[in-house]
Design a protein around this motif. Sequence first.
Motif, PDB file in Angstrom:
ATOM      1  N   LEU A  76       0.832  -1.203   0.000  1.00 41.85           N
ATOM      2  CA  LEU A  76       0.000   0.000   0.000  1.00 41.85           C
ATOM      3  C   LEU A  76       0.863   1.248   0.000  1.00 41.85           C
ATOM      4  O   LEU A  76       2.024   1.217   0.414  1.00 41.85           O
ATOM      5  CB  LEU A  76      -0.870   0.060   1.265  1.00 41.85           C
ATOM      6  CG  LEU A  76      -1.733  -1.131   1.650  1.00 41.85           C
ATOM      7  CD1 LEU A  76      -2.276  -0.929   3.061  1.00 41.85           C
ATOM      8  CD2 LEU A  76      -2.867  -1.300   0.667  1.00 41.85           C
ATOM      9  N   GLU A  77       0.262   2.337  -0.445  1.00 42.87           N
ATOM     10  CA  GLU A  77       0.805   3.654  -0.138  1.00 42.87           C
ATOM     11  C   GLU A  77      -0.222   4.308   0.775  1.00 42.87           C
ATOM     12  O   GLU A  77      -1.345   4.585   0.362  1.00 42.87           O
ATOM     13  CB  GLU A  77       1.029   4.485  -1.396  1.00 42.87           C
ATOM     14  CG  GLU A  77       1.753   5.786  -1.090  1.00 42.87           C
ATOM     15  CD  GLU A  77       2.343   6.439  -2.331  1.00 42.87           C
ATOM     16  OE1 GLU A  77       3.517   6.845  -2.291  1.00 42.87           O
ATOM     17  OE2 GLU A  77       1.622   6.548  -3.342  1.00 42.87           O
ATOM     18  N   VAL A  78       0.166   4.485   2.032  1.00 37.47           N
ATOM     19  CA  VAL A  78      -0.751   4.995   3.051  1.00 37.47           C
ATOM     20  C   VAL A  78      -0.535   6.495   3.216  1.00 37.47           C
ATOM     21  O   VAL A  78       0.602   6.950   3.388  1.00 37.47           O
ATOM     22  CB  VAL A  78      -0.519   4.288   4.407  1.00 37.47           C
ATOM     23  CG1 VAL A  78      -1.443   4.858   5.471  1.00 37.47           C
ATOM     24  CG2 VAL A  78      -0.728   2.788   4.273  1.00 37.47           C
ATOM     25  N   PHE A  79      -1.608   7.259   3.157  1.00 41.02           N
ATOM     26  CA  PHE A  79      -1.573   8.684   3.469  1.00 41.02           C
ATOM     27  C   PHE A  79      -2.255   8.867   4.822  1.00 41.02           C
ATOM     28  O   PHE A  79      -3.388   8.409   5.009  1.00 41.02           O
ATOM     29  CB  PHE A  79      -2.306   9.498   2.401  1.00 41.02           C
ATOM     30  CG  PHE A  79      -1.644   9.462   1.053  1.00 41.02           C
ATOM     31  CD1 PHE A  79      -0.745  10.445   0.674  1.00 41.02           C
ATOM     32  CD2 PHE A  79      -1.903   8.428   0.161  1.00 41.02           C
ATOM     33  CE1 PHE A  79      -0.122  10.405  -0.565  1.00 41.02           C
ATOM     34  CE2 PHE A  79      -1.290   8.377  -1.080  1.00 41.02           C
ATOM     35  CZ  PHE A  79      -0.397   9.374  -1.446  1.00 41.02           C
ATOM     36  N   GLY A  80      -1.563   9.516   5.740  1.00 45.71           N
ATOM     37  CA  GLY A  80      -2.164   9.648   7.061  1.00 45.71           C
ATOM     38  C   GLY A  80      -1.477  10.698   7.911  1.00 45.71           C
ATOM     39  O   GLY A  80      -0.515  11.354   7.491  1.00 45.71           O
ATOM     40  N   ARG A 135      -3.751   3.689  -0.878  1.00 48.71           N
ATOM     41  CA  ARG A 135      -3.823   3.331  -2.294  1.00 48.71           C
ATOM     42  C   ARG A 135      -3.122   1.991  -2.496  1.00 48.71           C
ATOM     43  O   ARG A 135      -1.931   1.864  -2.197  1.00 48.71           O
ATOM     44  CB  ARG A 135      -3.116   4.426  -3.099  1.00 48.71           C
ATOM     45  CG  ARG A 135      -3.246   4.349  -4.582  1.00 48.71           C
ATOM     46  CD  ARG A 135      -2.825   5.671  -5.214  1.00 48.71           C
ATOM     47  NE  ARG A 135      -1.438   6.007  -4.953  1.00 48.71           N
ATOM     48  CZ  ARG A 135      -0.413   5.617  -5.715  1.00 48.71           C
ATOM     49  NH1 ARG A 135      -0.622   4.865  -6.767  1.00 48.71           N
ATOM     50  NH2 ARG A 135       0.817   5.977  -5.419  1.00 48.71           N
ATOM     51  N   PRO A 136      -3.839   0.957  -2.967  1.00 51.52           N
ATOM     52  CA  PRO A 136      -3.158  -0.315  -3.245  1.00 51.52           C
ATOM     53  C   PRO A 136      -2.096  -0.107  -4.322  1.00 51.52           C
ATOM     54  O   PRO A 136      -2.310   0.636  -5.283  1.00 51.52           O
ATOM     55  CB  PRO A 136      -4.283  -1.224  -3.758  1.00 51.52           C
ATOM     56  CG  PRO A 136      -5.554  -0.558  -3.351  1.00 51.52           C
ATOM     57  CD  PRO A 136      -5.274   0.905  -3.297  1.00 51.52           C
ATOM     58  N   LEU A 137      -0.958  -0.761  -4.158  1.00 51.23           N
ATOM     59  CA  LEU A 137       0.133  -0.614  -5.122  1.00 51.23           C
ATOM     60  C   LEU A 137       0.235  -1.874  -5.983  1.00 51.23           C
ATOM     61  O   LEU A 137       0.690  -2.915  -5.504  1.00 51.23           O
ATOM     62  CB  LEU A 137       1.463  -0.393  -4.391  1.00 51.23           C
ATOM     63  CG  LEU A 137       1.679   0.957  -3.711  1.00 51.23           C
ATOM     64  CD1 LEU A 137       3.039   0.980  -3.024  1.00 51.23           C
ATOM     65  CD2 LEU A 137       1.571   2.106  -4.695  1.00 51.23           C
ATOM     66  N   SER A 196       1.296   6.947 -11.188  1.00 50.81           N
ATOM     67  CA  SER A 196       0.631   6.349 -10.025  1.00 50.81           C
ATOM     68  C   SER A 196      -0.736   5.779 -10.393  1.00 50.81           C
ATOM     69  O   SER A 196      -1.204   4.826  -9.785  1.00 50.81           O
ATOM     70  CB  SER A 196       0.480   7.387  -8.911  1.00 50.81           C
ATOM     71  OG  SER A 196      -0.240   8.504  -9.387  1.00 50.81           O
ATOM     72  N   ALA A 197      -1.372   6.364 -11.415  1.00 46.96           N
ATOM     73  CA  ALA A 197      -2.667   5.834 -11.861  1.00 46.96           C
ATOM     74  C   ALA A 197      -2.453   4.503 -12.582  1.00 46.96           C
ATOM     75  O   ALA A 197      -1.349   4.196 -13.038  1.00 46.96           O
ATOM     76  CB  ALA A 197      -3.338   6.832 -12.797  1.00 46.96           C
ATOM     77  N   THR A 198      -3.509   3.705 -12.678  1.00 47.49           N
ATOM     78  CA  THR A 198      -3.401   2.438 -13.403  1.00 47.49           C
ATOM     79  C   THR A 198      -3.164   2.720 -14.882  1.00 47.49           C
ATOM     80  O   THR A 198      -3.464   3.809 -15.383  1.00 47.49           O
ATOM     81  CB  THR A 198      -4.686   1.603 -13.247  1.00 47.49           C
ATOM     82  OG1 THR A 198      -5.788   2.376 -13.741  1.00 47.49           O
ATOM     83  CG2 THR A 198      -4.932   1.245 -11.791  1.00 47.49           C
TER      84      THR A 198
END
Length: 642
Positions: free
Chosen positions: A258-262, A315-317, A326-328
């Motif tokens: 994941l890419e975690v934003f927090g 965001r699942p990686l 970064s977008a699919t």
Amino acid sequence: STTGESWSLTLTIIYSKTDFSNPKSGWEAKVVEFFKDRLKEKDAHTWVPSLNDVPLHYLKPNSLVKFRCLIQDMFDPEFFMGAYETVDPSTNAKVLRCGRYKDVTECGVSLVDFNSRNTVTAERQTFYCVPIPGENPWVKEISSSLFVNAAPYQARVVPSTSYAPTRQKRSYEEDDMDDMDTQPQKQREPHSGINSSQGHTEQHGNGDCKRQETEAPSSQTASASHLDLNFPLPGEKGPSCLVKVYEDWDSFKLNDTLEVFGILSVSPALSALADEKDASSSILDPTESMETAEEQRVHSPPASLVPRLHMLYARPLPHNNPLLPSATLEDNSAFLSSTLSEMASVRAELLTYLTHVLLGDALAAEYLILHLISNVYARRDVLPLGKFAMNLSGCPAAALYTQRFYQIIQQLVPSSFYLGMSLQNMNQMRLVPKKDYVANRLVSGALQLARNTFLFLDETHLEQGQLDTTGVRNVTALGNLISWQKVDYDFNYHQMEFPCNINVLIASEGRSLLPSDCQIHLQSQVSPPNMEEYLSNIQLHPQTSSQLNKFRIYLSVARQLDYSISDEMTKSVEDDFVDMRKDDPQSVSAEDLHRMLVVARLLSLSLGQTSLTRDSWLRAKHIDMLRRSRMEQHQCVNGNEP
């Protein structure tokens, strides 16, 4: 500018205008939606500082950060005060506050009213997350440079003066005395029973940046020696993180990347309270601690070593290649079309380069490309479809060829791990994760890897000797990983299957003792006396870094492309199979057909084609025939080899 701090300020404003006691207000969903939308604007996500790239002591507490990680363990859910009321002892004024996205209550001189009717008890999940195992240096370098180049001037990271990790162990009274000396204009705030993270932010507000820069890493190293950060691979660096999840935690699985934003939480109070059992009332969890000492040590490590990250959005990686958008791929048609148009030419350049690396063997280089873009795209019952484990036999044992070869592959793939299969490694390494019931955690093993990790097994290190129980278990685990793309985690009383998606290449002198989907014997065009000189001249980097980046993009894109076979081609393949078996039914088995179909799929994708053509099918049959005839020829020469 859109920075981590300004977004945190936005969160503070939202807090001030929200009725937290009303569960139907839906403010939580609005907050998440707000941040999601903002992060999509003009690549704003690249402006957010990353825990992977920026040292922890440079980041401000309670600011927005991101973390590229793997979920290594999932702890039990915990309760916290979603809303709580504070009372000013001098005026009896009451203020309703929010406990979401926080570890420590914020009340200054006020006290928490635990008997208030407005208190809301909520639940959150905690994930123990580590940096993606085996992530190669080039990924870290490019990710870091993207942030530096993208961030506006105001957002670039400077040493945080609001938090000094080196001073945690000092008492709060000493800190206050320091503040009285250095900031005479500030009055000393009286202590309350509840620690305020804002209060600590102010108290540490005049720290010496240079001192923090030099001292923080050393103190971290000293503390780290007493705390096992549970990284799957030996020698890994980087922060691990306790990620607090508030919504949809059932949608996450162990080993997800994941890419975690927090919101970052590194309050010194967390470390102090971990040592003071009687201070549990200061933490937002109102329940009594039921943890053992060992469990508490693992689940509540010092915040300076294992920061807390309160997830706003994750965001699942599908990959961790920073050169791809970064977008699919489907959402970025311009990038995809330009990449597809160049794939055939980039493939030709990569084939030339890998032929050079593989001692002049073009057929082995062809198969290596197919192996590097292979990917488990589906599962039928227990059968993983798309895997293509490769055994490269005939590797020279001299001149450390296999290590040199691995270093070159390391420059091409985002994540990889080299495992020398020496007797000592097999008998001593922990490959399979195991549940520790005393500490209530999953102790990681070297096979707890992210999807699409490249695993290089070096059998040229094999020597005579006896495998002990651990060694046999490790070899069995490697065999299961290759055959079924799964690892059976050890839960003491039972085993639990965890599916994986790992590219396994086995380098060996003779045929590997492990199974594989494809064996190819290396035919060196270099005579042994010139081997060392040839290897020393193999460039780790092709002509330019831009060329290397082309190869990296090519391999990642090819792995993600969709693929299909038309009904017409299916019929054509079936007819071919019948024709091949006409003369000699034993010459081609159903297993051979399956392998040729996998090769045809990978060959098509390597050329940027998303459906099978007649030419690709014929080419797949041809190279498989060349490979098999080479193996037969080699077995005739070395009749005693299995």
